[in-house]
Scaffold this active site. Structure first.
Site, mmCIF file in Angstrom:
data_model
loop_
_atom_site.group_PDB
_atom_site.id
_atom_site.type_symbol
_atom_site.label_atom_id
_atom_site.label_comp_id
_atom_site.label_asym_id
_atom_site.label_seq_id
_atom_site.Cartn_x
_atom_site.Cartn_y
_atom_site.Cartn_z
ATOM 1 N N ASP A 193 -48.930 85.490 -71.051
ATOM 2 C CA ASP A 193 -48.131 85.568 -69.822
ATOM 3 C C ASP A 193 -49.015 86.152 -68.742
ATOM 4 O OD1 ASP A 193 -47.077 88.535 -68.792
ATOM 5 O OD2 ASP A 193 -47.800 88.529 -70.858
ATOM 6 N N ASP A 225 -40.710 92.222 -71.715
ATOM 7 C CA ASP A 225 -41.687 93.290 -71.818
ATOM 8 C C ASP A 225 -40.923 94.610 -71.894
ATOM 9 O OD1 ASP A 225 -43.831 94.970 -71.621
ATOM 10 O OD2 ASP A 225 -44.641 94.102 -69.788
#
Length: 393
Positions: free
Chosen positions: A268, A94
């Site tokens: 996720d 991320d």
């Protein structure tokens, strides 16, 4: 078979849902895929070989946390994130944008990037789109995310538009900074709050950049499930069909099922690991809170039909005891069960899409949850419970 390039193939569709494969040098990601969250280079309470054995093809690491501790340059000197955490398979990182917005004590956003104070020690840092890509490169991740600005919902249309346009400009800068990296990929992130025209514009502009994949960001941040699903339906027609689609930070099993139904390939969420550390488990019967006194003398396992040792061996009474005693083993076993359930859920969805029976399969899943709730075995996990807590992997 792996490949020296990043490729995505859709093998079968069922309605809007699809199953396929992302291939890259470090391995194959079977889609739809759930990525366990390894925020700080660890999937909490799990060994890496356990995570792989459950069926995970990829894990997620976080730029914000790793840049603060132990530091991206240090990880690079130690051989990169794969070696550092003993995970030789694909890693997605991320960009850190969401964590900056939600965790940093003080922050200032402008065109150049974001200046913020660490939530750990108050130290001052600056992250530009270029620095975010640089950090992810130092970590050595296989899939890297653009830096974006994520706003919490609800927000004004004006605020959503400002953040969306800034994120688009940052996406172009990230694309240039990423350059050409054979075998790796950078994904753009669709923003726009809950405003359909903004989401469509964001998706179209990002598609024009011809990136390797596209994420839908800024959801699962407090909005009702119907809003999240409407945004997916709004964006999906404008996302390239030959590229993977990633719904960030999602979610509950029901959120995942509904998003797969609408054409999403990757997910996720901290939910299965965080819930396991707090006494909650996911099973085919729904969700159970093992702190509840009704489990104190329940000799049944969590799910006798599961292949997972944590699920089919230990009694609910024993797990209740571990949870109430704050024993570390309880956190480990419940996390193990939860990640096993999530991977079993994804495997079942992939199989059902391949066989052209997704709707029947979803009906069976939801009937199992409903029966568990009717029989008092469990509670169905609701979308409102899926608000990310980014400090917890």
């Amino acid at each position: 078979m792996t490949t020296d390039q990043f490729t995505f193939t859709v093998n079968k569709t069922d309605g809007m849902a699809r199953t396929g494969e992302i291939r890259m040098p470090r391995g194959v990601i079977r889609t739809p895929a759930f990525m366990p969250v390894g925020t700080a280079a660890t999937v909490k309470a799990m060994y890496p070989d356990q995570v792989k054995a459950l069926g995970a093809d990829v894990v997620l690491g976080n730029t914000y946390h790793l840049m603060l501790r132990p530091g991206a340059e240090r990880v690079a000197r130690l051989g990169g994130l794969h070696k550092f955490m003993n995970w030789p398979y694909p890693i997605l990182t991320d960009s850190g944008g969401f964590q900056v917005m939600s965790l940093a004590a003080l922050r200032k956003v402008d065109e150049t990037g974001v200046t913020f104070q660490s939530h750990i020690d108050g130290s001052k840092h600056f992250m530009s789109p270029e620095r975010s890509i640089e950090i992810q490169g130092l970590l050595g991740s296989d899939i890297q995310m653009q830096l974006d600005e994520c706003v919490r919902l609800p927000c004004s249309d004006e605020e959503a538009e400002r953040a969306m346009r800034l994120s688009l400009r940052w996406a172009e800068r990230c694309r240039i900074a990423f350059g050409e990296q054979p075998g790796k990929a950078m994904f753009g992130i669709v923003q726009g709050g809950a405003v359909e025209r903004l989401r469509i514009e964001s998706a179209r502009e990002l598609a024009a950049l011809d990136l390797k994949g596209y994420a839908i960001g800024g959801l699962a941040v407090g909005e009702p499930q119907d809003v999240m699903l409407r945004m997916i339906e709004t964006v999906e027609p404008h996302m390239p069909k030959e590229k993977p689609r990633y719904l960030m930070g999602v979610g509950t099993p029901d959120d995942i099922v509904e998003a797969v139904r609408r054409g999403v390939d990757m997910f996720d969420c901290v939910m299965p690991t965080r819930a396991g550390r707090h006494g909650q488990v996911f099973t085919k019967h729904g969700r159970m809170n093992l702190r509840n006194a009704r489990f104190a003398e329940d000799t049944r396992p969590l799910d006798e039909s599961s292949k997972c040792t944590a699920s089919n061996t230990y009694s609910r009474a024993y797990l209740h005891h571990l949870v109430r005693s704050n024993e570390i083993l309880g956190m480990m076993l419940l996390t193990w069960n939860n990640l096993a359930y999530y991977q079993e859920l994804m495997a079942g969805l992939r199989k059902a899409i391949a066989e052209g029976r997704l709707e029947d399969h979803i009906g069976e899943i939801k009937e199992g949850w409903a029966k568990g709730e009717r029989d008092g075995k469990a509670e169905i996990g609701h979308h409102a419970d899926n608000i990310a807590t980014p400090a917890e992997g």
